[in-house]
Design a protein around this motif. Structure first.
Motif, PDB file in Angstrom:
ATOM      1  N   VAL A   1      19.173  28.011  -8.617  1.00  0.00           N
ATOM      2  CA  VAL A   1      19.985  26.797  -8.557  1.00  0.00           C
ATOM      3  C   VAL A   1      20.303  26.430  -7.107  1.00  0.00           C
ATOM      4  N   VAL A   2      20.641  27.429  -6.298  1.00  0.00           N
ATOM      5  CA  VAL A   2      20.930  27.151  -4.889  1.00  0.00           C
ATOM      6  C   VAL A   2      19.677  26.656  -4.185  1.00  0.00           C
ATOM      7  N   ARG A   3      18.515  27.178  -4.583  1.00  0.00           N
ATOM      8  CA  ARG A   3      17.255  26.700  -4.009  1.00  0.00           C
ATOM      9  C   ARG A   3      17.036  25.222  -4.337  1.00  0.00           C
ATOM     10  N   LYS A   4      17.413  24.790  -5.565  1.00  0.00           N
ATOM     11  CA  LYS A   4      17.299  23.380  -5.922  1.00  0.00           C
ATOM     12  C   LYS A   4      18.224  22.513  -5.068  1.00  0.00           C
ATOM     13  N   MET A   5      19.381  23.087  -4.718  1.00  0.00           N
ATOM     14  CA  MET A   5      20.301  22.345  -3.854  1.00  0.00           C
ATOM     15  C   MET A   5      19.661  22.081  -2.493  1.00  0.00           C
ATOM     16  N   TRP A   6      18.971  23.069  -1.942  1.00  0.00           N
ATOM     17  CA  TRP A   6      18.261  22.881  -0.673  1.00  0.00           C
ATOM     18  C   TRP A   6      17.165  21.815  -0.820  1.00  0.00           C
ATOM     19  N   ASP A   7      16.460  21.841  -1.955  1.00  0.00           N
ATOM     20  CA  ASP A   7      15.401  20.849  -2.168  1.00  0.00           C
ATOM     21  C   ASP A   7      15.963  19.436  -2.185  1.00  0.00           C
ATOM     22  N   LEU A   8      17.122  19.264  -2.839  1.00  0.00           N
ATOM     23  CA  LEU A   8      17.730  17.941  -2.878  1.00  0.00           C
ATOM     24  C   LEU A   8      18.129  17.472  -1.483  1.00  0.00           C
ATOM     25  N   LEU A   9      18.673  18.385  -0.687  1.00  0.00           N
ATOM     26  CA  LEU A   9      19.062  18.014   0.678  1.00  0.00           C
ATOM     27  C   LEU A   9      17.846  17.612   1.502  1.00  0.00           C
TER      28      LEU A   9
ATOM     29  N   LYS B   1      28.227  17.253  -6.776  1.00  0.00           N
ATOM     30  CA  LYS B   1      28.516  16.727  -8.102  1.00  0.00           C
ATOM     31  C   LYS B   1      27.444  17.145  -9.117  1.00  0.00           C
ATOM     32  N   ILE B   2      26.166  17.091  -8.698  1.00  0.00           N
ATOM     33  CA  ILE B   2      25.077  17.485  -9.601  1.00  0.00           C
ATOM     34  C   ILE B   2      25.186  18.960  -9.952  1.00  0.00           C
ATOM     35  N   ALA B   3      25.438  19.808  -8.943  1.00  0.00           N
ATOM     36  CA  ALA B   3      25.506  21.246  -9.181  1.00  0.00           C
ATOM     37  C   ALA B   3      26.655  21.607 -10.124  1.00  0.00           C
ATOM     38  N   ASN B   4      27.789  20.937  -9.990  1.00  0.00           N
ATOM     39  CA  ASN B   4      28.952  21.268 -10.810  1.00  0.00           C
ATOM     40  C   ASN B   4      28.863  20.693 -12.216  1.00  0.00           C
ATOM     41  N   GLU B   5      28.443  19.418 -12.308  1.00  0.00           N
ATOM     42  CA  GLU B   5      28.505  18.729 -13.601  1.00  0.00           C
ATOM     43  C   GLU B   5      27.227  18.881 -14.414  1.00  0.00           C
TER      44      GLU B   5
END
Length: 570
Positions: free
Chosen positions: A177-185, A196-200
């Motif tokens: 999931v954290v890797r997806k956060m890096w991809d979005l950035l 917001k995406i990660a939490n909700e």
């Protein structure tokens, strides 16, 4: 105001987890007060570390003590009151001043007398040492763990601490999931939208601990993740930067791309320009430093020139700039005038080796002479003492003679210590000067920017640029060498001399301008071939070497004499 104060403290830090809890301390102190028949007491509790000042409850307690009316403070142990020198000193000072009468613990009562206050200071000192030793041990353990490639403390989100091996492993639940956060950035999504995406949508929560439940990620945690180089394998701590052994989540290129997206400083890049002589030369008009610039003309050619920074507001500096090529031609020309060809260098080094062998033979005789004189001084001192004991001389005569003998003894003792030291140092410096004069010109022509800078620094000091002319205060041995080489070459122009101690009239007219026709390489090479077994040439070179050697030796000797400065040595 209560006459007695209970102070109960419990630190949340690991080193004090075995200490009685606050409730247990209150029970023990209540039992102690009942046994001593104490009444009218107030309980003060605090959950703060005492290793540094600044505890609110403790400070409020000391204010009550300073206002008067408090007879005693009860605590489980003295280290409950303080583990730092400031707070411990306040307690002892309050007792010494009479603001309180006693410090009572279940084991000891401390009153206002010298023994009790001394033991209190020892207790506080031991408590302070315990904290300091613990801190040193923790720091040492952290450094050892960092050097092995593992992060001390809590692993960032997406990783877990492995307690058995004391390493860091992937968190199988949160790592993807954290890797997806890096991809979005990296795709350009704003950090607030990622949060917001990660939490909700993904339901990502922080880890659950014994005293803390997991919850949604705050935006500050998102920014902390995106700025942490741990995710690409680097550990940054106050101890330094270390290569981590954990499995990277992203690549280094992705990390620096993320920093640029966030508007932070990107990857450190080397400076575009490197200049050899900045910080070495001053303006001869205003005295400020000379800086360098690189310019490109309309044809695409690049030029480097040096100019005054013109930062002196009191002087309108009109010093013109100088091209790098012109500046280096001047430096090279001055190095040319001290150039020692290989045949002369061989003569000089061989002569120094021969002198060293002769010096070793002479030093044996000199040392014996010094030792004999030293033993004579000791014998004279003994005889003088016997004469004073027998009243053959009075106190004034004894003091005067003893001082003369002791001064002579110290001089001889120093001579024994340095009998061979001065020669060795002078010989090494002479060899270094000759080798520098032989190699400097070629190294300056073909060396790197840093090597050129080093050669100029070793050549002299107080570099001034005036009217596009470089003026250098050359080192005295190089001036001696340049003068001596005039015996081998007819055309010669002296180097700019040093100010301190040199007789400039003896050296001749100083011309800092490089005269390009004075020493051409072809002439030097032709001249070098003619050097050989000429007795006059060898004698001139030996005399020159001896002059430089004697300068170094006299400088070393005079430098060690009382009241003698380097200027006097020159």
């Amino acid at each position: 105001m209560s006459s007695y104060l209970f102070y109960c403290r419990k630190s949340s830090e690991s080193e004090e987890r075995q200490v009685l809890s606050i409730d247990a301390q209150i029970v023990e102190l209540t039992r102690l007060a009942r046994n001593l028949q104490l009444r009218d007491f107030e309980v003060l509790t605090e959950a703060r570390s005492a290793k540094s000042p600044g505890r609110p409850v403790f400070n409020a307690m000391m204010e009550k003590v300073s206002r008067g009316g408090v007879k005693a403070i009860l605590c489980w142990k003295l280290d409950r009151l303080a583990r730092n020198t400031k707070d411990g000193g306040e307690i002892v000072w309050a007792l010494d001043r009479g603001d309180i009468q006693e410090i009572i613990t279940p084991h000891t009562t401390y009153r206002n007398n010298s023994n009790d206050k001394f033991h209190m200071q020892l207790e506080f000192g031991m408590a302070k040492k315990y904290v300091d030793d613990l801190s040193d041990n923790v720091k040492r353990g952290n450094r050892a763990k960092l050097e092995r490639g593992w992060l001390p403390g809590l692993a960032p989100l997406g990783y877990l601490n492995e307690p058995r091996e004391r390493t860091i492993v992937k968190d199988q639940e949160r790592f993807p999931v954290v890797r997806k956060m890096w991809d979005l950035l990296l795709q350009g999504t704003r950090p607030s939208a990622i949060c917001k995406i990660a939490n909700e949508e993904w339901g990502l929560k922080t880890r659950t601990f014994r005293k803390q439940e997991g919850g949604p990620l705050p935006l500050t945690t998102i920014y902390r993740i995106f700025s942490n180089p741990f995710y690409y394998g680097l550990i940054e701590r106050e101890e330094g930067i270390f290569q981590g052994r954990q499995e990277p989540m992203i690549t280094e290129e992705e990390y620096w791309k993320a920093q640029e997206i966030l508007g932070r400083r990107g990857r450190p890049r080397p400076k575009g320009h490197h200049f050899s002589y900045t910080g070495l030369i001053r303006c001869g008009t205003c005295g400020f430093m000379i800086t360098a610039e690189e310019k490109c003309n309309r044809y695409g050619s690049h030029y480097v020139y040096y100019r005054c920074t013109k930062k002196n507001r009191r002087v309108a500096c009109r010093e013109p700039h100088i091209n790098l090529l012109n500046l280096e031609m001047q430096i090279g020309g001055q190095l040319e005038r001290i150039f020692v060809p290989q045949p002369l260098l061989d003569i000089a080094l061989n002569y120094l080796r021969q002198e060293e062998q002769e010096e070793e033979q002479q030093s044996l005789h000199i040392r014996k002479s010094l030792e004999k004189a030293f033993h004579d001084c000791e014998r004279k001192l003994q005889n003088l003492n016997h004469m004073r004991l027998k009243d053959l001389i009075n106190d004034d005569e004894y003091t005067k003679e003893k001082r003369l003998i002791l001064e002579e003894k110290i001089r001889l003792e120093k001579g024994l210590e340095n009998q061979s030291g001065y020669y060795k140092q002078a010989r090494e410096r002479t060899e270094k000067t000759l080798i520098y004069a032989h190699e400097a010109r070629e190294k300056f022509e073909n060396g790197t920017l840093e090597e050129k800078r080093t050669i100029l620094q070793e050549f002299g000091s107080n570099l001034l640029l005036r009217d596009k002319k470089l003026i250098i205060e050359a080192e005295k041995p190089l001036i001696i060498l340049e003068e001596g080489l005039s015996g081998f070459q007819s055309k010669n122009y002296p180097i700019e001399p040093q100010i301190n101690g040199l007789n400039q009239s003896a050296i001749g007219h100083v011309d800092p301008v490089v005269r390009t026709g004075c020493t051409r390489r072809e002439d030097v090479r032709t001249f070098s071939k003619k050097l050989g077994n000429s007795g006059r040439q060898k004698q001139l070179m030996k005399k020159l070497v001896r002059t430089i050697f004697e300068f170094y030796k006299s400088s070393l000797v005079k430098k060690d004499l009382p009241g003698m400065s380097d200027r006097d040595a020159v």
